[in-house]
Design a protein around this motif. Structure first.
Motif, mmCIF file in Angstrom:
data_model
loop_
_atom_site.group_PDB
_atom_site.id
_atom_site.type_symbol
_atom_site.label_atom_id
_atom_site.label_comp_id
_atom_site.label_asym_id
_atom_site.label_seq_id
_atom_site.Cartn_x
_atom_site.Cartn_y
_atom_site.Cartn_z
ATOM 1 N N ASN A 143 0.873 -1.177 0.000
ATOM 2 C CA ASN A 143 0.000 0.000 0.000
ATOM 3 C C ASN A 143 0.908 1.225 0.000
ATOM 4 O O ASN A 143 1.222 1.792 1.043
ATOM 5 C CB ASN A 143 -0.933 0.007 1.206
ATOM 6 C CG ASN A 143 -1.895 1.193 1.185
ATOM 7 O OD1 ASN A 143 -1.772 2.112 1.981
ATOM 8 N ND2 ASN A 143 -2.842 1.183 0.265
ATOM 9 N N SER A 183 -2.232 -2.627 -3.939
ATOM 10 C CA SER A 183 -3.469 -1.923 -3.590
ATOM 11 C C SER A 183 -3.411 -0.485 -4.072
ATOM 12 O O SER A 183 -2.331 0.110 -4.163
ATOM 13 C CB SER A 183 -3.714 -1.951 -2.075
ATOM 14 O OG SER A 183 -2.740 -1.197 -1.389
ATOM 15 N N ALA A 221 -5.927 -5.031 -4.920
ATOM 16 C CA ALA A 221 -6.892 -4.736 -3.855
ATOM 17 C C ALA A 221 -7.356 -3.298 -4.049
ATOM 18 O O ALA A 221 -6.602 -2.356 -3.791
ATOM 19 C CB ALA A 221 -6.251 -4.923 -2.487
ATOM 20 N N MET A 223 -8.918 -0.010 -3.207
ATOM 21 C CA MET A 223 -9.234 0.707 -1.972
ATOM 22 C C MET A 223 -10.074 1.960 -2.192
ATOM 23 O O MET A 223 -10.671 2.469 -1.239
ATOM 24 C CB MET A 223 -7.930 1.115 -1.257
ATOM 25 C CG MET A 223 -7.071 -0.046 -0.801
ATOM 26 S SD MET A 223 -7.782 -0.879 0.635
ATOM 27 C CE MET A 223 -6.622 -2.241 0.839
ATOM 28 N N PHE A 257 -8.038 -6.390 2.011
ATOM 29 C CA PHE A 257 -6.835 -7.224 1.899
ATOM 30 C C PHE A 257 -7.175 -8.700 2.126
ATOM 31 O O PHE A 257 -6.653 -9.588 1.441
ATOM 32 C CB PHE A 257 -5.774 -6.769 2.891
ATOM 33 C CG PHE A 257 -4.881 -5.673 2.375
ATOM 34 C CD1 PHE A 257 -4.243 -5.792 1.156
ATOM 35 C CD2 PHE A 257 -4.678 -4.514 3.113
ATOM 36 C CE1 PHE A 257 -3.413 -4.788 0.665
ATOM 37 C CE2 PHE A 257 -3.852 -3.502 2.641
ATOM 38 C CZ PHE A 257 -3.221 -3.638 1.417
ATOM 39 N N SER A 260 -8.613 -10.180 -0.900
ATOM 40 C CA SER A 260 -7.575 -10.419 -1.907
ATOM 41 C C SER A 260 -6.750 -11.659 -1.573
ATOM 42 O O SER A 260 -6.340 -12.402 -2.478
ATOM 43 C CB SER A 260 -6.662 -9.193 -2.022
ATOM 44 O OG SER A 260 -7.379 -8.065 -2.499
#
Length: 328
Positions: A143, A183, A221, A223, A257, A260
Motif C-alpha cells: 500500500n 493496492s 486490492a 481501496m 486485503f 484479496s
C-alpha cells in the motif's frame, strides 16, 4: 419460574440461534471483565471463525507489508491499523504466520513491517533491497504511493507507474516464491491530494493489469470508492489529520486485503516459503527473543554487582579528594 420458562423456550430454538445467543452473552461477560475499551469486533471474529485446515493446505505464511504511515497504522488504536486484523484472520484459518520487515510498529507481538512514515515509492524500493533477499516473504502486500501525493513538491504523481513497476519486478526477482497483492490509495479530503491520488491509482491499476496479463501472481486490492465497489473508505472514515483513516477505515482496508488473500488462495498461487532459518511462527520467534534478552540481562547482573563491590572496596581503602581537603 419465569427464568425456567425462558430457558425452556431457548432450548427449543434452532442450533444457529442458540449459538448466536451464547455468543452475545459471551461478549457481555468479556466486556464486564475488561478495564479498558473493548474491541468487540475482534472478540466476535474469534467466536464466528473457527480454525480451519489453513490456506493453501496450511503452508506457513511469511508476510511482508510494504508502504508508509498508513501501512504502519498510524493514528489507529494501538497503532495496529489493518495489519493485526489481517494476521488474526490468517491465524484463524490455521496457518503459521510470521510478519517480516526492517521496522517494528504497533501494539501487538509479531509487528514486523517494511513501512516507514512519509516514505514515497522510490525510497521504499531502496529499503526493500536491504531486507527482501534475506527474509524471502511468500506473501507481500503493498500500500504505497500516498506519501508521493502528500509530498507533491518533491514527488507527486509523475512516474508512479515506472516506480511501482520497478518495485514489484524487484520483489519477484528477490523473492521468487512470492505472491503479491498490490493496492490502490484511499480517498483524500483535500482536493489537490485527491487529484494526485486518482492519477496515482490509474497508474497502479495499469501496473497490476500488465503484470496479470504477463501471468505473474498478482492481484489488485481496490481501496478507492470511485470504482463503484461497496465497502470502501469514504471521507467520513478519515481522521482529524485529514490523512489517516480512523479505526473503521482501517478495518475496511483490512477486509479488502483479506478478500484479496482469499482470491490468491483460490487461484492456487501461494507457495511455501524458502527454508532459510526464519521461524514460521512470528509470535514464537518474538517470545524466544524476549527470553534470550532476559537471560542475557540476568547473566550480566552478577558481573555488575561484582564490579560495584570492587569499586566500593577501593573507595573504602583510598581516601577521597574531599577528605584530603578537609584535613588540609
Amino acid at each position: 419460574m419465569k427464568v425456567l420458562s425462558v430457558l425452556g423456550r431457548c432450548s427449543q430454538l434452532p442450533a444457529f440461534y442458540k449459538f448466536t445467543i451464547i455468543g452475545v452473552f459471551a461478549l457481555i461477560l468479556i466486556a464486564s471483565f475488561q478495564t479498558g475499551p473493548v474491541d468487540f469486533r475482534e472478540h466476535w471474529d474469534k467466536l464466528r471463525r473457527p480454525k480451519k485446515n489453513g490456506l493453501a493446505d496450511g503452508i506457513p505464511l511469511r508476510v511482508m507489508f510494504i508502504g508508509a504511515s498508513m501501512t504502519l497504522g498510524e493514528h489507529s488504536t494501538g497503532e495496529r491499523g489493518f495489519r493485526k486484523q489481517v494476521r488474526d484472520w490468517l491465524v484463524s484459518q490455521g496457518n503459521e504466520v510470521n510478519y517480516v520487515g526492517q521496522n517494528r510498529y504497533g501494539d501487538f507481538l509479531d509487528n514486523d513491517v517494511q513501512a516507514f512514515g512519509a516514505q514515497p515509492i522510490k525510497p521504499t524500493l531502496d529499503r526493500c533491497k536491504e531486507i527482501v533477499p534475506q527474509t524471502q516473504p511468500n506473501l507481500i502486500l503493498i500500500n504505497a504511493g500516498s506519501s508521493d501525493c502528500f509530498q507533491q513538491n518533491h514527488w507527486g504523481p509523475a512516474f508512479i507507474l515506472q516506480k511501482m513497476r520497478a518495485l514489484v519486478d524487484y520483489l519477484f526477482e528477490a523473492s521468487p516464491r512470492a505472491t503479491i497483492i498490490m493496492s490502490t490509495i484511499i480517498t483524500s479530503p483535500w482536493d489537490n491530494v485527491e487529484d494526485c491520488v486518482k492519477s496515482a491509482n490509474a497508474q497502479i491499476r495499469q501496473v497490476a493489469a500488465d503484470l496479470i496479463r504477463e501471468g505473474r501472481p498478482v492481484v489488485l486490492a481496490e481501496m478507492h470508492h470511485d470504482q463503484g465497489l461497496p465497502g470502501r473508505v469514504e471521507k467520513a472514515h478519515i481522521g482529524k489529520d485529514n490523512m489517516h483513516p480512523i479505526d473503521a477505515g482501517y478495518f475496511i482496508m483490512g477486509d479488502i486485503f483479506i478478500e484479496s488473500i482469499q482470491d490468491v488462495e483460490e487461484k492456487g498461487w501461494l507457495q511455501p516459503p524458502i527454508n532459510n532459518g526464519i521461524p514460521f511462527d512470528g509470535e514464537a520467534e518474538r517470545h524466544a527473543e524476549e527470553a534470550k534478552s532476559e537471560k542475557q540481562i540476568q547473566e550480566h547482573k552478577p558481573e555488575e554487582h561484582a564490579e560495584a563491590g570492587e569499586k566500593k572496596a577501593e573507595a573504602e581503602v583510598k581516601p577521597s579528594n574531599a577528605g584530603r581537603r578537609r584535613h588540609a
